[in-house]
Design an enzyme around this catalytic site. Structure first.
Site, PDB file in Angstrom:
ATOM      1  N   HIS A 139      11.206  68.111 114.507  1.00 36.65           N
ATOM      2  CA  HIS A 139      12.304  68.661 113.715  1.00 36.65           C
ATOM      3  C   HIS A 139      12.314  70.174 113.878  1.00 36.65           C
ATOM      4  O   HIS A 139      11.302  70.837 113.654  1.00 36.65           O
ATOM      5  CB  HIS A 139      12.138  68.295 112.239  1.00 36.65           C
ATOM      6  CG  HIS A 139      13.161  68.916 111.348  1.00 36.65           C
ATOM      7  ND1 HIS A 139      14.484  68.522 111.351  1.00 36.65           N
ATOM      8  CD2 HIS A 139      13.065  69.915 110.437  1.00 36.65           C
ATOM      9  CE1 HIS A 139      15.147  69.238 110.472  1.00 36.65           C
ATOM     10  NE2 HIS A 139      14.311  70.100 109.903  1.00 36.65           N
ATOM     11  N   GLU A 155       9.983  74.704 107.342  1.00 43.20           N
ATOM     12  CA  GLU A 155      10.466  73.861 106.261  1.00 43.20           C
ATOM     13  C   GLU A 155      11.991  73.826 106.225  1.00 43.20           C
ATOM     14  O   GLU A 155      12.671  74.738 106.705  1.00 43.20           O
ATOM     15  CB  GLU A 155       9.951  74.378 104.910  1.00 43.20           C
ATOM     16  CG  GLU A 155       8.449  74.313 104.732  1.00 43.20           C
ATOM     17  CD  GLU A 155       8.030  74.837 103.370  1.00 43.20           C
ATOM     18  OE1 GLU A 155       8.867  74.855 102.450  1.00 43.20           O
ATOM     19  OE2 GLU A 155       6.858  75.236 103.243  1.00 43.20           O
ATOM     20  N   SER A 156      12.519  72.765 105.628  1.00 43.70           N
ATOM     21  CA  SER A 156      13.958  72.647 105.461  1.00 43.70           C
ATOM     22  C   SER A 156      14.465  73.787 104.584  1.00 43.70           C
ATOM     23  O   SER A 156      13.891  74.091 103.542  1.00 43.70           O
ATOM     24  CB  SER A 156      14.297  71.296 104.822  1.00 43.70           C
ATOM     25  OG  SER A 156      15.687  71.163 104.643  1.00 43.70           O
ATOM     26  N   GLY A 157      15.541  74.437 105.031  1.00 44.22           N
ATOM     27  CA  GLY A 157      16.138  75.514 104.259  1.00 44.22           C
ATOM     28  C   GLY A 157      15.564  76.885 104.526  1.00 44.22           C
ATOM     29  O   GLY A 157      15.997  77.873 103.913  1.00 44.22           O
ATOM     30  N   GLY A 159      15.862  78.600 107.240  1.00 48.38           N
ATOM     31  CA  GLY A 159      16.793  79.419 108.015  1.00 48.38           C
ATOM     32  C   GLY A 159      16.723  79.228 109.517  1.00 48.38           C
ATOM     33  O   GLY A 159      17.115  80.116 110.287  1.00 48.38           O
ATOM     34  N   LYS A 160      16.277  78.071 109.954  1.00 52.19           N
ATOM     35  CA  LYS A 160      16.146  77.823 111.401  1.00 52.19           C
ATOM     36  C   LYS A 160      17.513  77.831 112.091  1.00 52.19           C
ATOM     37  O   LYS A 160      17.704  78.500 113.106  1.00 52.19           O
ATOM     38  CB  LYS A 160      15.448  76.468 111.640  1.00 52.19           C
ATOM     39  CG  LYS A 160      14.047  76.381 111.071  1.00 52.19           C
ATOM     40  CD  LYS A 160      13.383  75.058 111.404  1.00 52.19           C
ATOM     41  CE  LYS A 160      14.071  73.866 110.740  1.00 52.19           C
ATOM     42  NZ  LYS A 160      13.982  73.903 109.277  1.00 52.19           N
ATOM     43  N   ASP A 178      18.047  70.427 114.937  1.00 49.64           N
ATOM     44  CA  ASP A 178      17.603  69.413 113.996  1.00 49.64           C
ATOM     45  C   ASP A 178      16.587  68.446 114.609  1.00 49.64           C
ATOM     46  O   ASP A 178      15.469  68.334 114.139  1.00 49.64           O
ATOM     47  CB  ASP A 178      18.785  68.630 113.407  1.00 49.64           C
ATOM     48  CG  ASP A 178      18.351  67.755 112.241  1.00 49.64           C
ATOM     49  OD1 ASP A 178      17.565  68.232 111.407  1.00 49.64           O
ATOM     50  OD2 ASP A 178      18.770  66.598 112.176  1.00 49.64           O
ATOM     51  N   GLU A 202      24.124  71.999 112.089  1.00 47.63           N
ATOM     52  CA  GLU A 202      24.441  71.953 110.661  1.00 47.63           C
ATOM     53  C   GLU A 202      24.139  73.301 110.030  1.00 47.63           C
ATOM     54  O   GLU A 202      23.026  73.815 110.135  1.00 47.63           O
ATOM     55  CB  GLU A 202      23.612  70.871 109.961  1.00 47.63           C
ATOM     56  CG  GLU A 202      23.828  70.844 108.456  1.00 47.63           C
ATOM     57  CD  GLU A 202      22.776  70.044 107.715  1.00 47.63           C
ATOM     58  OE1 GLU A 202      22.764  70.107 106.471  1.00 47.63           O
ATOM     59  OE2 GLU A 202      21.948  69.386 108.376  1.00 47.63           O
ATOM     60  N   ARG A 243      -0.921  91.345 111.837  1.00 47.47           N
ATOM     61  CA  ARG A 243      -0.148  92.577 112.074  1.00 47.47           C
ATOM     62  C   ARG A 243      -0.467  93.202 113.422  1.00 47.47           C
ATOM     63  O   ARG A 243       0.127  94.217 113.794  1.00 47.47           O
ATOM     64  CB  ARG A 243      -0.443  93.590 110.958  1.00 47.47           C
ATOM     65  CG  ARG A 243      -0.064  93.071 109.573  1.00 47.47           C
ATOM     66  CD  ARG A 243      -0.306  94.112 108.495  1.00 47.47           C
ATOM     67  NE  ARG A 243       0.505  95.311 108.691  1.00 47.47           N
ATOM     68  CZ  ARG A 243       0.471  96.358 107.864  1.00 47.47           C
ATOM     69  NH1 ARG A 243      -0.336  96.349 106.819  1.00 47.47           N
ATOM     70  NH2 ARG A 243       1.222  97.404 108.098  1.00 47.47           N
TER      71      ARG A 243
END
Length: 315
Positions: A139, A155-157, A159-160, A178, A202, A243
């Site tokens: 995914h 994770e879902s949401g 911003g991929k 997706d 999407e 960093r």
């Protein structure tokens, strides 16, 4: 995939069916090797690789055409008695009547195609190498950025898709959104999108968009090798993020180690620009230059010089 059925191969490669065996959808092909049956058609069946797809090109066709009718009949009957997956005539060569007769008798499939024998062999081997290769589904979003395949996960949401959309606006190309189908081939890990959702994306608040329609064919690519994985995660104030970049991290995909970067996400960060920089930096590493290592070496050199100077001053 352990095997592919003959009817699926015929459909994907758009082969013409001359005669269809009644069990074609049950015939399994589990190896990418093919056979050009010159020796069997000459009467030598020892070591005949009958479990492979059979291809008749110019050389085999003209040899058979020069045989007497009785001898050709005898050779074809013995040849078709072996349970091979299918016989393919290249270059749209005429089909011998004996081939049709024994295909019906022994329930064998005969196919035809209008391309050269060499091209046909290469096409089939490449196709079978890919579909039979070990695979997995991930995914995320797969992009081509500066010539590198960049797989964006998280994770879902997080911003991929939005990051991918901004990359597309910057001139980079979408491979899959997706769902990414990844295959392990000789050259590496190759990813592509399932046919049904290819080039669709999407975007929350908008819905489904067609990247090819909106941005043109220059914004898409059918497949790409995976050179870098970027994981996006929501910024964690309690977490210490890298960093410097001296510590290399990798992710295991189908037994292959792929360089991986963890990018924290918070308002104000230009993720598309960061992905571009990451891709450029990864390409430099492939060419043998690592900025973090270079700076570290300069610092160590400077420290040695200072230490030597301090020792001289003490004397």
């Amino acid at each position: 995939m352990e095997y592919i059925t003959l009817d699926k191969l015929v459909e994907d490669l758009e082969l013409e069916i001359i005669y269809k065996a009644d069990n074609m959808e049950k015939i399994k092909i589990s190896a990418s090797e093919i056979s050009r049956p010159g020796l069997p058609l000459a009467g030598y069946f020892n070591k005949f690789a009958y479990d492979r797809l059979q291809i008749i090109g110019n050389a085999e066709w003209f040899f058979c055409n020069n045989l007497t009718k009785d001898l050709r009949y005898k050779r074809f009957e013995e040849y078709f008695s072996y349970n091979f997956p299918a016989l393919i005539f290249a270059r749209e060569l005429p089909i011998f009547p004996e081939a049709i007769e024994f295909a019906k008798k022994y329930n064998r499939t005969i196919l035809s195609v209008d391309i050269s024998t060499t091209k046909l062999v290469n096409t089939i081997i490449n196709y079978l190498d890919y579909v039979l290769a070990p695979g997995t589904v991930v995914h995320g979003v797969l992009m081509e950025v500066y010539g590198l395949g960049v797989l964006i996960i998280g994770e879902s949401g997080v911003g991929k898709s939005e990051t991918a959309l901004e990359l597309i606006k910057r001139g980079h190309r979408l491979v899959a959104d997706d769902v990414i189908e990844i295959k392990k081939v000789d050259s590496g890990l190759r990813g592509q999108s399932p046919d049904i959702i290819r080039y669709f994306m999407e975007i929350r608040g908008i819905g489904i968009i067609d990247i090819e329609r909106l941005y043109g064919v220059g914004a898409i690519k059918s497949d790409e090798f995976i050179d870098l994985v970027i994981e996006l995660e929501f910024w964690d104030e309690k977490k210490e993020y890298d960093r410097v970049g001296l510590d290399e991290d990798y992710i295991d995909l189908l037994g292959e180690k792929v360089p991986k970067l963890l990018i924290p996400v918070r308002p104000g960060r230009n993720l598309a620009m960061i992905v571009e920089v990451a891709a450029r930096n990864a390409r430099q590493k492939k060419l043998g230059y690592n900025a973090a290592v270079e700076l570290n070496n300069k610092i160590k050199t400077q420290m040695r010089i200072r230490k030597a100077r301090d020792i001289r001053n003490e004397k």
